[in-house]
Design a protein around this motif. Sequence first.
Motif, mmCIF file in Angstrom:
data_model
loop_
_atom_site.group_PDB
_atom_site.id
_atom_site.type_symbol
_atom_site.label_atom_id
_atom_site.label_comp_id
_atom_site.label_asym_id
_atom_site.label_seq_id
_atom_site.Cartn_x
_atom_site.Cartn_y
_atom_site.Cartn_z
ATOM 1 N N GLU A 1 0.773 -1.173 0.083
ATOM 2 C CA GLU A 1 0.094 0.035 0.023
ATOM 3 C C GLU A 1 0.799 1.330 0.050
ATOM 4 O O GLU A 1 0.456 2.109 -0.477
ATOM 5 N N LYS A 2 1.881 1.307 0.744
ATOM 6 C CA LYS A 2 2.785 2.386 0.911
ATOM 7 C C LYS A 2 3.868 2.515 -0.205
ATOM 8 O O LYS A 2 4.734 3.559 -0.383
ATOM 9 N N GLY A 3 4.011 1.473 -1.330
ATOM 10 C CA GLY A 3 4.902 1.509 -2.262
ATOM 11 C C GLY A 3 6.464 1.119 -1.900
ATOM 12 O O GLY A 3 7.186 1.328 -2.673
ATOM 13 N N LYS A 4 6.428 0.191 -0.644
ATOM 14 C CA LYS A 4 7.765 0.225 -0.130
ATOM 15 C C LYS A 4 7.893 -1.395 -0.893
ATOM 16 O O LYS A 4 7.044 -2.236 -1.034
ATOM 17 N N LYS A 5 9.233 -1.684 -1.379
ATOM 18 C CA LYS A 5 9.589 -2.791 -1.731
ATOM 19 C C LYS A 5 10.278 -3.865 -0.692
ATOM 20 O O LYS A 5 10.753 -3.263 0.329
ATOM 21 N N PHE A 6 10.105 -5.164 -0.805
ATOM 22 C CA PHE A 6 10.440 -6.215 -0.005
ATOM 23 C C PHE A 6 11.115 -7.136 -0.482
ATOM 24 O O PHE A 6 10.707 -7.602 -1.765
ATOM 25 N N LEU A 7 12.112 -7.914 0.001
ATOM 26 C CA LEU A 7 12.822 -9.150 -0.422
ATOM 27 C C LEU A 7 12.969 -10.093 0.785
ATOM 28 O O LEU A 7 13.567 -9.544 1.463
ATOM 29 N N PHE A 8 12.644 -11.214 0.563
ATOM 30 C CA PHE A 8 12.905 -12.271 1.595
ATOM 31 C C PHE A 8 14.424 -12.699 1.070
ATOM 32 O O PHE A 8 14.598 -13.077 0.163
ATOM 33 N N PHE A 9 14.974 -12.710 2.227
ATOM 34 C CA PHE A 9 16.194 -13.298 2.231
ATOM 35 C C PHE A 9 16.513 -14.251 3.397
ATOM 36 O O PHE A 9 16.516 -13.790 4.482
ATOM 37 N N THR A 10 16.694 -15.663 3.022
ATOM 38 C CA THR A 10 16.921 -16.411 4.431
ATOM 39 C C THR A 10 18.406 -17.100 4.055
ATOM 40 O O THR A 10 18.728 -17.427 3.074
ATOM 41 N N ASN A 11 19.164 -17.118 5.236
ATOM 42 C CA ASN A 11 20.517 -18.004 5.368
ATOM 43 C C ASN A 11 20.216 -19.273 5.240
ATOM 44 O O ASN A 11 21.032 -20.233 4.986
ATOM 45 N N ASN A 12 18.832 -19.827 5.446
ATOM 46 C CA ASN A 12 18.324 -21.406 5.518
ATOM 47 C C ASN A 12 18.533 -21.794 4.050
ATOM 48 O O ASN A 12 17.558 -21.732 3.109
ATOM 49 N N SER A 13 19.905 -22.710 3.507
ATOM 50 C CA SER A 13 20.009 -23.058 2.211
ATOM 51 C C SER A 13 19.508 -24.594 2.190
ATOM 52 O O SER A 13 19.872 -25.026 1.002
ATOM 53 N N SER A 14 18.548 -24.939 3.084
ATOM 54 C CA SER A 14 18.308 -26.337 2.952
ATOM 55 C C SER A 14 17.115 -26.546 2.028
ATOM 56 O O SER A 14 16.839 -27.641 1.525
ATOM 57 N N GLN A 15 16.340 -25.651 1.448
ATOM 58 C CA GLN A 15 15.464 -25.590 0.483
ATOM 59 C C GLN A 15 15.644 -24.950 -0.427
ATOM 60 O O GLN A 15 16.393 -23.634 -0.468
ATOM 61 N N SER A 16 14.824 -24.908 -1.688
ATOM 62 C CA SER A 16 15.275 -23.990 -2.899
ATOM 63 C C SER A 16 14.289 -22.874 -2.650
ATOM 64 O O SER A 16 13.272 -22.795 -1.888
ATOM 65 N N PRO A 17 14.725 -21.781 -3.304
ATOM 66 C CA PRO A 17 13.804 -20.551 -3.456
ATOM 67 C C PRO A 17 12.336 -21.019 -3.799
ATOM 68 O O PRO A 17 11.397 -20.442 -3.222
ATOM 69 N N GLU A 18 12.197 -21.868 -4.928
ATOM 70 C CA GLU A 18 10.987 -22.331 -5.600
ATOM 71 C C GLU A 18 9.988 -22.814 -4.119
ATOM 72 O O GLU A 18 8.933 -22.786 -4.076
ATOM 73 N N ASN A 19 10.779 -23.936 -3.233
ATOM 74 C CA ASN A 19 10.035 -24.423 -2.058
ATOM 75 C C ASN A 19 9.893 -23.322 -1.106
ATOM 76 O O ASN A 19 8.557 -23.495 -0.755
ATOM 77 N N TYR A 20 10.451 -22.267 -0.774
ATOM 78 C CA TYR A 20 10.128 -21.213 -0.070
ATOM 79 C C TYR A 20 8.902 -20.270 -0.818
ATOM 80 O O TYR A 20 7.787 -20.003 0.248
ATOM 81 N N MET A 21 8.908 -20.304 -1.893
ATOM 82 C CA MET A 21 7.824 -19.544 -2.577
ATOM 83 C C MET A 21 6.481 -20.327 -2.211
ATOM 84 O O MET A 21 5.456 -19.716 -1.903
ATOM 85 N N LYS A 22 6.385 -21.652 -2.426
ATOM 86 C CA LYS A 22 5.327 -22.347 -1.997
ATOM 87 C C LYS A 22 4.961 -22.353 -0.890
ATOM 88 O O LYS A 22 3.426 -22.387 -0.380
ATOM 89 N N LYS A 23 5.946 -22.538 0.330
ATOM 90 C CA LYS A 23 5.618 -22.333 1.848
ATOM 91 C C LYS A 23 4.943 -21.014 1.906
ATOM 92 O O LYS A 23 3.979 -20.985 2.773
ATOM 93 N N LEU A 24 5.465 -19.967 1.280
ATOM 94 C CA LEU A 24 4.795 -18.704 1.652
ATOM 95 C C LEU A 24 3.483 -18.544 1.176
ATOM 96 O O LEU A 24 2.362 -17.880 1.746
ATOM 97 N N ASP A 25 3.283 -19.059 -0.181
ATOM 98 C CA ASP A 25 1.840 -19.103 -0.721
ATOM 99 C C ASP A 25 0.694 -19.821 0.070
ATOM 100 O O ASP A 25 -0.188 -19.364 0.350
ATOM 101 N N ARG A 26 1.287 -20.982 0.657
ATOM 102 C CA ARG A 26 0.290 -21.671 1.709
ATOM 103 C C ARG A 26 -0.045 -20.707 2.916
ATOM 104 O O ARG A 26 -1.018 -20.842 3.505
ATOM 105 N N MET A 27 0.980 -19.740 3.053
ATOM 106 C CA MET A 27 0.525 -18.892 4.433
ATOM 107 C C MET A 27 -0.254 -17.712 3.808
ATOM 108 O O MET A 27 -0.304 -16.850 4.698
ATOM 109 N N GLY A 28 -0.624 -17.702 2.605
ATOM 110 C CA GLY A 28 -1.299 -16.524 2.295
ATOM 111 C C GLY A 28 -0.271 -15.237 1.677
ATOM 112 O O GLY A 28 -0.708 -14.270 1.302
#
Length: 267
Positions: free
Chosen positions: A42-69
Motif C-alpha cells: 500500500e505504501k509503495g515499499k519494496k520487500f525482498l525475502f532473504f534467508t540464510n537457510n539453504s536447505s530448501q530451494s527458493p521455489e520451495n520457499y515460495m510455495k511455503k509462503l503461498d500456503r501462508m497467504g
Amino acid sequence: MDANKKKLLEELELFVLDMDGTFYMGDFIIEGALDFIRICREKGKKFLFFTNNSSQSPENYMKKLDRMGCKITRDQIMTSGDVAIRFLNREYPGASVFLMGTPPLEENMRDSGIHLTDKKADIVVAAFDKTLTYEKLEKGCTLIREGAVFLATHPDINCPTDTGFIPDCGAICAAMTLSTGVRPRYLGKPYEETAQMIFDKTKIPTERTGFVGDRLYTDVATGVNHGGKGLLVLSGETRLEDVAASEIKPDAIYESLGEIGRLLASH
C-alpha cells in the motif's frame, strides 16, 4: 521513541526480510507478518525475502509462503544458496565441488552449472544439511585436509523451529573446523557477498535498505556493517537483554513485523 522508529521506516525503500523467526516459526506464520506485507504494498515499499537457510530451494520457499497467504515472485526471494552459486560461478568457474547440502540445494547448484562430485574436489561447500551423514562429514574433512577450499553458505549456529532450536550450518562447520583446523569462508548474511548481490539485484542504495531479522550477528549485522539499517525483531532468537552484550547494535528494535507494519501505517 516510536516517532524515531517510525521516521527510520519511512526513509527506507527496501526491506530485506529474514524468514525463520521473523516471518514465520516453522510452519506457523508470526502474527502481523501478512499485515506488514500488505502495508508495504500500500505504501509503495519494496520487500525482498532473504534467508540464510539453504536447505530448501527458493521455489520451495515460495510455495511455503503461498500456503501462508503470501504470494511472491522469484525476484522477491533470495537464499544463501543463491549467493554461494553466484560466488562459485564468478570466482571458481568450472571447479569441482563436494556439497554437504540437501537435495533441493544440490538440484539448484547443478541447474546453475556447478560441477558437483563425490570424488576428489577442488572445493567443499557446507550448508544447512538436514541429510548430513557421518560419511559426508568424514569426506568433507578429508578433502579439506587434502587442500580443498572450504566454503559455507552461512554462519547460523541454530535454526529456530516451532519446537525449539536445531543445529544449523555454523554448528556443522564448527565440528569440521575442530577436526581440520580450517575455518570456512562464509557467504550468506552478514557478509559482503550477500549485501552486494542484493544491491546488484534491486539497484536500491544500501543506505535506503533495512535488513530485518531476529538475529544480531546475521540479519542486523548485514545492515550495520554494509551501510544499511539493521532492524531487530524480538519474535525469534534474540532477546532484548542480548542486545546490551552484543557488539552489533541495531538501528531500531521492534517486537515483530507486526509492529513495523503498524508504525508504517500510522499517520
